[in-house]
Design a protein around this motif. Structure first.
Motif, short mmCIF file in Angstrom:
data_model
loop_
_atom_site.label_atom_id
_atom_site.label_comp_id
_atom_site.label_asym_id
_atom_site.label_seq_id
_atom_site.Cartn_x
_atom_site.Cartn_y
_atom_site.Cartn_z
N HIS A 86 41.01 32.48 17.79
CA HIS A 86 40.65 31.10 17.43
C HIS A 86 39.40 30.71 18.21
O HIS A 86 39.38 30.77 19.44
N ALA A 87 38.35 30.33 17.50
CA ALA A 87 37.07 29.99 18.13
C ALA A 87 36.94 28.48 18.22
O ALA A 87 36.54 27.83 17.24
N PRO A 98 39.81 24.51 11.48
CA PRO A 98 40.19 25.67 12.32
C PRO A 98 39.37 26.89 11.92
O PRO A 98 39.35 27.28 10.74
N THR A 99 38.67 27.46 12.88
CA THR A 99 37.79 28.60 12.59
C THR A 99 38.15 29.76 13.51
O THR A 99 38.32 29.58 14.72
N TYR A 100 38.28 30.92 12.91
CA TYR A 100 38.72 32.11 13.63
C TYR A 100 37.67 33.21 13.50
O TYR A 100 36.89 33.22 12.55
N MET A 101 37.72 34.15 14.44
CA MET A 101 36.88 35.34 14.35
C MET A 101 37.79 36.56 14.24
O MET A 101 38.72 36.71 15.05
N LYS A 102 37.54 37.39 13.26
CA LYS A 102 38.26 38.65 13.09
C LYS A 102 37.51 39.71 13.88
O LYS A 102 36.36 40.03 13.55
N LEU A 103 38.13 40.25 14.92
CA LEU A 103 37.42 41.03 15.93
C LEU A 103 37.39 42.52 15.60
O LEU A 103 37.97 43.36 16.30
#
Length: 410
Positions: free
Chosen positions: A29-30, A40-45
């Motif tokens: 979660h960024a 809500p913004t996420y980064m897929k690593l």
């Protein structure tokens, strides 16, 4: 199964085949990006994937589907680095001989890693496209199986397994933002998330991001078929592909909602922001989804996932990109200030800069500059600042004190 036929079932089969080889990478979660987008913004690593990028998925699934006879002939591939490492790693796991053509300017860490996985590496050709031609000629000459970096159904399906992980981890996702080079990654992800969403009775937007210096999809979509562009140099070497794939293009045309382009400063700023905010090292090509968010090019309507597709970056390039990112973010500025040649001028400038909170990084004080009279000197000074507004304050303070600063870089 034809090379055009990539389905959800195909991707689910790839996921089963990749179990125990490719990792289910984390979703982070960024908060900074969430504050910026308002959702809500996420980064897929995927930069934390084995071999440092998503390419392991497509390469492994493609190689796993080769017959015993094909495996005995070995495989050949062409890549600037990430696909090379993916093929080399997968080939070692499966006991297949691999030959990889890499361009002459390929990043040294990617080159060494590919050799470390046991592949035979041949550096030749100025670009990945040159290497593709060399690899195809090698395949014809030796009988080795060509493993294309993006334009094959099994490769597309392997990359699409990322889409299955995204909807599993963020089931309410509404927007997925993905880097685009040749298009294998976004094509696979689009098939996966769109098929899943349709079964749920809802929609997921898929947005692609290309480097403006090497953006082949916008003109190709206008033309209605893949067209080759004149590719220019970009720090995002991992997505510098001059022509869309024959098999990826129709999937992207039909399934991807929007494609945006980011410039070099946008990309550098994103690499720096990710490094500072999340302590993650991401290569320029892997950072373009975040670059698009930071540049305000994507307007998410709900929970959003930005894919960080790779983390393989030469430390020397990272050093240069951090500098470029600081400049692009308004955090670093170099000024050229003509001064009368009398004592105390440098001290006065230093005092002014200290009062406005600018941190001096480097100073060059010279009398030997073209255009100066014998009674003048020039001061070139690099300062650390807090952003564009602060840079304006620095310039205003200097001008109010009677100096004539010229911005050399900012």
């Amino acid at each position: 199964m034809s090379d055009h036929d990539v389905t959800l079932a195909h991707i689910e089969a790839a996921a089963a085949a990749l179990a125990g080889v490719a990792q289910h990478t984390p979703i982070d979660h960024a908060s900074y990006l969430s504050d910026l987008t308002g959702v809500p913004t996420y980064m897929k690593l995927e930069n934390l994937q084995r071999t440092g990028s998503f390419k392991l998925r497509g390469a492994t699934y493609r190689l796993s589907r080769l017959s015993a006879e094909e495996r005995s002939r070995g495989v050949v591939a062409a890549s600037a680095g990430n696909h090379a490492q993916g093929v080399a790693f997968a080939a070692k796991q499966l006991g297949i001989e691999a030959t990889i053509y890499m361009p002459l300017g390929a990043p040294v860490p990617k080159l060494l890693a590919t050799k470390g996985y046991g592949a035979t590496v041949i550096t030749d050709g100025a670009t990945v496209d040159d290497c593709l031609e060399l690899a195809l000629a090698h395949a014809e000459r030796t009988g080795a199986v060509m493993i294309h970096p993006f334009d094959h159904a099994d490769v597309i399906a392997g990359q699409g397994t990322i889409g299955l992980e995204i909807v599993a981890d963020v089931p309410d996702v509404q927007t997925v933002i993905v880097p685009i080079g040749g298009g294998g990654l976004i094509a696979g992800i689009a098939v996966a998330v769109k098929s899943w969403a349709k079964a749920q009775g809802r929609e997921i937007r898929v947005v692609g991001v290309q480097a403006a210096q090497s953006a082949s999809y916008p003109p190709s979509l206008v033309a209605g078929h893949p067209v080759a562009i004149e590719r220019r140099a970009t720090i995002a070497d991992g997505i510098a592909v001059a022509r869309p794939g024959v098999h990826t293009f129709p999937l992207i045309r039909d399934l991807v909602d929007e494609i945006v382009t980011v410039d070099e400063d946008d990309i550098a700023r994103a690499v720096l922001t990710i490094l500072e905010r999340t302590k993650l090292v991401v290569e320029p090509a892997g950072a373009v989804a975040v670059a698009a968010i930071l540049a305000g090019l994507v307007t998410p309507t709900g929970p959003t996932v930005a894919l960080l597709s790779g983390g393989n970056i030469d430390p020397l390039l990272l050093q240069r990109i951090v500098g470029q990112g600081l400049v692009a973010s308004g955090r670093y500025m170099t000024l050229r200030i003509p001064l009368p040649d009398r004592p105390g001028q440098l001290a006065q400038v230093s005092d002014l800069l200290a009062r406005v909170g600018a941190n001096v990084i480097e100073v060059l004080h010279t009398r030997h500059d073209l255009g100066l009279t014998v009674t003048d000197v020039v001061l070139q000074i690099s300062v650390e600042t807090r952003g564009p507004n602060h840079q304006g304050d620095v310039l205003q303070a200097l001008r109010e004190a009677g100096f004539a600063p010229e911005v050399v870089s900012s």
